[in-house]
Scaffold this motif. Structure first.
Motif, mmCIF file in Angstrom:
data_model
loop_
_atom_site.group_PDB
_atom_site.id
_atom_site.type_symbol
_atom_site.label_atom_id
_atom_site.label_comp_id
_atom_site.label_asym_id
_atom_site.label_seq_id
_atom_site.Cartn_x
_atom_site.Cartn_y
_atom_site.Cartn_z
ATOM 1 N N ASP A 1 43.587 26.679 38.804
ATOM 2 C CA ASP A 1 43.638 27.784 37.854
ATOM 3 C C ASP A 1 42.520 28.771 38.144
ATOM 4 O O ASP A 1 41.399 28.393 38.501
ATOM 5 C CB ASP A 1 43.492 27.258 36.429
ATOM 6 C CG ASP A 1 44.779 26.602 35.953
ATOM 7 O OD1 ASP A 1 44.766 26.093 34.828
ATOM 8 O OD2 ASP A 1 45.774 26.600 36.696
ATOM 9 N N GLU A 2 42.839 30.034 37.981
ATOM 10 C CA GLU A 2 41.872 31.091 38.244
ATOM 11 C C GLU A 2 41.113 31.468 36.982
ATOM 12 O O GLU A 2 39.911 31.657 37.008
ATOM 13 C CB GLU A 2 42.613 32.299 38.822
ATOM 14 C CG GLU A 2 41.714 33.407 39.314
ATOM 15 C CD GLU A 2 42.535 34.517 39.944
ATOM 16 O OE1 GLU A 2 43.057 35.347 39.187
ATOM 17 O OE2 GLU A 2 42.660 34.542 41.176
ATOM 18 N N ILE A 3 41.826 31.608 35.880
ATOM 19 C CA ILE A 3 41.212 31.982 34.616
ATOM 20 C C ILE A 3 41.906 31.233 33.492
ATOM 21 O O ILE A 3 42.975 30.661 33.666
ATOM 22 C CB ILE A 3 41.319 33.505 34.368
ATOM 23 C CG1 ILE A 3 42.750 33.984 34.622
ATOM 24 C CG2 ILE A 3 40.358 34.270 35.226
ATOM 25 C CD1 ILE A 3 42.935 35.461 34.406
ATOM 26 N N ALA A 4 41.289 31.252 32.319
ATOM 27 C CA ALA A 4 41.837 30.508 31.190
ATOM 28 C C ALA A 4 43.155 31.117 30.729
ATOM 29 O O ALA A 4 43.437 32.281 30.972
ATOM 30 C CB ALA A 4 40.824 30.515 30.051
ATOM 31 N N PRO A 5 43.981 30.323 30.041
ATOM 32 C CA PRO A 5 45.249 30.829 29.510
ATOM 33 C C PRO A 5 45.016 32.002 28.568
ATOM 34 O O PRO A 5 43.972 32.124 27.942
ATOM 35 C CB PRO A 5 45.821 29.620 28.756
ATOM 36 C CG PRO A 5 45.163 28.439 29.382
ATOM 37 C CD PRO A 5 43.798 28.899 29.767
ATOM 38 N N GLY B 1 48.957 41.348 32.912
ATOM 39 C CA GLY B 1 47.536 41.047 32.995
ATOM 40 C C GLY B 1 46.952 40.388 31.765
ATOM 41 O O GLY B 1 45.978 39.642 31.857
ATOM 42 N N ALA B 2 47.531 40.640 30.580
ATOM 43 C CA ALA B 2 46.972 40.087 29.349
ATOM 44 C C ALA B 2 47.716 38.852 28.853
ATOM 45 O O ALA B 2 47.140 38.040 28.123
ATOM 46 C CB ALA B 2 46.970 41.149 28.249
ATOM 47 N N ALA C 1 47.878 31.845 34.798
ATOM 48 C CA ALA C 1 46.466 31.782 35.163
ATOM 49 C C ALA C 1 46.040 32.844 36.170
ATOM 50 O O ALA C 1 44.940 33.372 36.101
ATOM 51 C CB ALA C 1 46.144 30.391 35.711
ATOM 52 N N LYS C 2 46.907 33.209 37.105
ATOM 53 C CA LYS C 2 46.559 34.217 38.107
ATOM 54 C C LYS C 2 47.154 35.571 37.756
ATOM 55 O O LYS C 2 47.490 36.372 38.630
ATOM 56 C CB LYS C 2 47.020 33.764 39.493
ATOM 57 C CG LYS C 2 46.242 32.575 40.028
ATOM 58 C CD LYS C 2 46.599 32.301 41.477
ATOM 59 C CE LYS C 2 45.720 31.181 42.035
ATOM 60 N NZ LYS C 2 46.023 30.912 43.464
ATOM 61 N N ARG C 3 47.242 35.840 36.482
ATOM 62 C CA ARG C 3 47.925 37.030 36.007
ATOM 63 C C ARG C 3 47.241 38.320 36.423
ATOM 64 O O ARG C 3 47.902 39.324 36.703
ATOM 65 C CB ARG C 3 48.062 36.981 34.482
ATOM 66 C CG ARG C 3 46.743 36.888 33.721
ATOM 67 C CD ARG C 3 46.984 36.580 32.249
ATOM 68 N NE ARG C 3 45.737 36.544 31.483
ATOM 69 C CZ ARG C 3 44.999 35.463 31.338
ATOM 70 N NH1 ARG C 3 45.366 34.339 31.933
ATOM 71 N NH2 ARG C 3 43.903 35.486 30.617
ATOM 72 N N ARG C 4 45.914 38.342 36.460
ATOM 73 C CA ARG C 4 45.214 39.590 36.749
ATOM 74 C C ARG C 4 45.421 40.026 38.196
ATOM 75 O O ARG C 4 45.645 41.213 38.466
ATOM 76 C CB ARG C 4 43.727 39.442 36.438
ATOM 77 C CG ARG C 4 43.464 39.290 34.943
ATOM 78 C CD ARG C 4 42.003 39.120 34.638
ATOM 79 N NE ARG C 4 41.793 38.931 33.200
ATOM 80 C CZ ARG C 4 40.636 38.589 32.660
ATOM 81 N NH1 ARG C 4 39.565 38.407 33.428
ATOM 82 N NH2 ARG C 4 40.536 38.421 31.353
ATOM 83 N N ALA C 5 45.369 39.093 39.122
ATOM 84 C CA ALA C 5 45.619 39.424 40.525
ATOM 85 C C ALA C 5 47.055 39.891 40.714
ATOM 86 O O ALA C 5 47.325 40.845 41.452
ATOM 87 C CB ALA C 5 45.335 38.211 41.415
ATOM 88 N N ALA C 6 47.999 39.228 40.028
ATOM 89 C CA ALA C 6 49.407 39.615 40.132
ATOM 90 C C ALA C 6 49.642 41.000 39.549
ATOM 91 O O ALA C 6 50.376 41.815 40.121
ATOM 92 C CB ALA C 6 50.282 38.588 39.416
ATOM 93 N N ALA D 1 56.292 35.579 38.933
ATOM 94 C CA ALA D 1 55.886 34.212 38.612
ATOM 95 C C ALA D 1 54.751 34.164 37.606
ATOM 96 O O ALA D 1 54.696 33.276 36.753
ATOM 97 C CB ALA D 1 55.486 33.467 39.886
ATOM 98 N N GLU D 2 53.812 35.105 37.703
ATOM 99 C CA GLU D 2 52.645 35.079 36.826
ATOM 100 C C GLU D 2 52.873 35.809 35.509
ATOM 101 O O GLU D 2 52.103 35.641 34.562
ATOM 102 C CB GLU D 2 51.443 35.686 37.544
ATOM 103 C CG GLU D 2 51.041 34.969 38.825
ATOM 104 C CD GLU D 2 50.674 33.518 38.593
ATOM 105 O OE1 GLU D 2 50.160 33.184 37.510
ATOM 106 O OE2 GLU D 2 50.916 32.697 39.502
#
Length: 538
Positions: free
Chosen positions: A122-126, A173-174, A178-183, A262-263
């Protein structure tokens, strides 16, 4: 009712709703009221869209419900909107899917799956954002989606094409995984770059219009009258094509979609795959073919090569995919290969099939994406290998999973079959080699559609299913209500597609025969009585 400002109303309703829901959502104690307001707004939008569809006359003027007023007078920019048969069915699809994704995302735990790609950290918290705020972003996105299909001023189209990235960026992004910001960043950059390339062509059209017409204009109807040289057409075409190929997405411009789809949360992913991607193929039909007919025909062989490559590449990727959400994105890329084939085959039958495919893909893949989200929410994993034996614990969910898989492979009787059949039979008349190769891809669609269902739903129960059997359960009433409209449409269009075809056919005919000027060697689809394409002649 042709003079009634349906389109202005369809823009104002979600805009007002977005502002109101955003205001209510500032106070967590108003969360339920904010969600109810958002859903009521979306339902009202859908009702108005249906009334507009009923009032639309397939044998009437090419552009209907037109409204135009000055915006940036010094540059000749107008706020001009109107719809033909292609745009109106896409707006109807927008109106259908928005309330569905809201109901599907009603509870906080249904926004995202809170998981990352299989085998990664995981990259960042849910995410922890409120549902009502996401609904406000969805309503704002709806404003831009309706506007981009309705715009008849090229500059207005460009502005909406770009600004609709903003709500989707925040939705991914919000509220994504977990990798939503990069996506979200990859999605934004790819689309923004494509839009900037298109801007160069928009400026080029503006300059040429001043030279040829005396007054510079961005009017779509006026720009169709320009006498562009072959060199001008080619360069201007490429600017639009790159932007639309990224949005569509065509291979090799597709790489942003698997990550973003996916994200994204289920609601965002469905709108991304079900609606936003169609802006690219819509753009081919609305701008590339009518404005640059010679260049469109010259570039067609290259587009057809990319379309066929995309069908096979995405099918192979889907067959070997481990992530269930990425699997759905790759099936979409394969389907867009068939849509591009239909558009650039330059026959009425194939073109009508491509537009119908755009609608049917949003319905069938929308059903599949929602079901995948429901599976993930119960299992807490996106890894396909973690599932198995779902039929034993959730028979209704698994049955609809099977239906969505069969619709994805275009089984006769489902809506996807009609559109795929029209594309292939229409394209064979002009590009038989590409059509035969693309037809082989249907075999692989059957493999990936049935393979995913077999791995997830049949066989003995997996360890994950056994461990979470208490929380799995079958579909509840809310989930059944979400899926039922899509199921009905899959069979309704699959069995009796004529009402939709009657709306689409005149506009596709006008685009190909009047704008592009191509001869149609394929058998034509039965047209409505007293067919007319008034207002389309140059």
């Amino acid at each position: 009712m042709n003079n009634f400002p349906f389109l202005i109303l369809l823009l104002l309703i979600p805009l007002a709703g977005s502002i109101l829901v955003g205001y209510l959502g500032r106070d967590r104690s108003n969360e339920t009221l904010a969600k109810q307001t958002a859903l009521a707004t979306a339902v009202l939008e859908f009702v108005v869209a249906i009334i507009m569809l009923i009032a639309y006359k397939p044998d009437g003027p090419r552009l209907q419900f037109t409204t135009s007023f000055g915006w940036i007078d010094s540059l000749g920019v107008k706020f001009s909107v109107g719809v033909d048969g292609i745009a109106i069915v896409m707006i109807g699809l927008v109106g259908l899917l928005v309330p569905i994704v809201m109901i599907a995302s009603w509870h906080r735990d249904s926004l995202g799956d809170d998981t990352n790609e299989p085998g990664s950290e995981d990259e960042i918290a849910p995410p922890k954002g409120s549902v009502s705020r996401m609904f406000a972003w969805i309503l704002l996105l709806e404003v831009f989606m309706v506007g981009v299909f309705a715009a008849t001023d090229v500059f207005l189209f460009y502005v909406l094409f770009e600004v609709m990235l903003v709500p989707m960026y925040f939705i991914i992004g919000a509220y994504g995984s977990a990798k939503r910001r990069a996506a979200a960043m990859k999605f934004f950059i790819y689309s923004l770059v494509g839009g900037l390339v298109m801007l160069a062509s928009v400026i080029g059209l503006y300059v040429i219009s001043r030279q040829q017409l005396g007054n510079a204009t961005f009017s779509w109807d006026a720009l169709r009258q320009l006498d562009l040289s072959h060199t001008q057409q080619m360069w201007l075409f490429l600017g639009f094509f790159v932007a639309f190929a990224i949005k569509a997405p065509l291979v090799p411009f597709h790489t942003w979609l698997p990550k973003a789809g996916a994200e994204a949360p289920i609601a965002g992913g469905l709108l991304l795959i079900g609606i936003l991607d169609k802006v690219g193929t819509f753009g081919f039909l609305r701008y590339c073919l009518p404005l640059f007919p010679w260049a469109s025909q010259k570039i067609a062989p290259l587009v057809l090569v990319l379309a066929v490559i995309g069908i096979f590449y995405a099918s192979f990727q889907a067959i070997g995919e481990k992530d269930i959400k990425r699997f759905v994105t790759y099936t979409s890329i394969a389907h867009f290969g068939f849509i591009a084939l239909g558009i650039f085959a330059f026959t009425t039958t194939a073109g009508v099939g491509a537009v119908l495919y755009m609608v049917n893909h949003g319905i069938a893949t929308g059903l599949l994406f929602l079901i995948v989200g429901m599976v993930i929410r119960r299992g807490g994993s996106r890894n396909i290998a973690d599932y198995g034996g779902l039929f034993r614990v959730a028979p209704i969910l698994s049955g609809l999973f099977l239906l969505a898989s069969l619709a994805a492979l275009a089984l006769p009787g489902t809506n996807s079959f009609v559109s795929e059949f029209l594309v292939l039979i229409g394209a064979y008349a002009t590009v038989p080699v590409f059509t035969i190769i693309a037809s082989v891809g249907i075999v692989f669609s059957a493999i990936y559609a049935l393979w995913i269902f077999q791995r997830a739903a049949t066989g003995p129960e997996s360890a994950l299913v056994v461990a979470r059997k208490k929380v799995f359960g079958d579909l509840n009433k809310r989930e059944i209500g979400v899926l039922t409209p899509l199921v009905i449409l899959i069979f309704a269009i699959g069995i009796y597609p004529k009402p939709v075809l009657d709306i689409i056919t005149p506009s596709v005919e006008a685009t190909l025969q009047i704008d592009v000027g191509v001869h149609d060697p394929a058998p034509t689809i039965a047209k409505p009585a007293a067919l007319s394409i008034n207002g389309g002649a140059k």
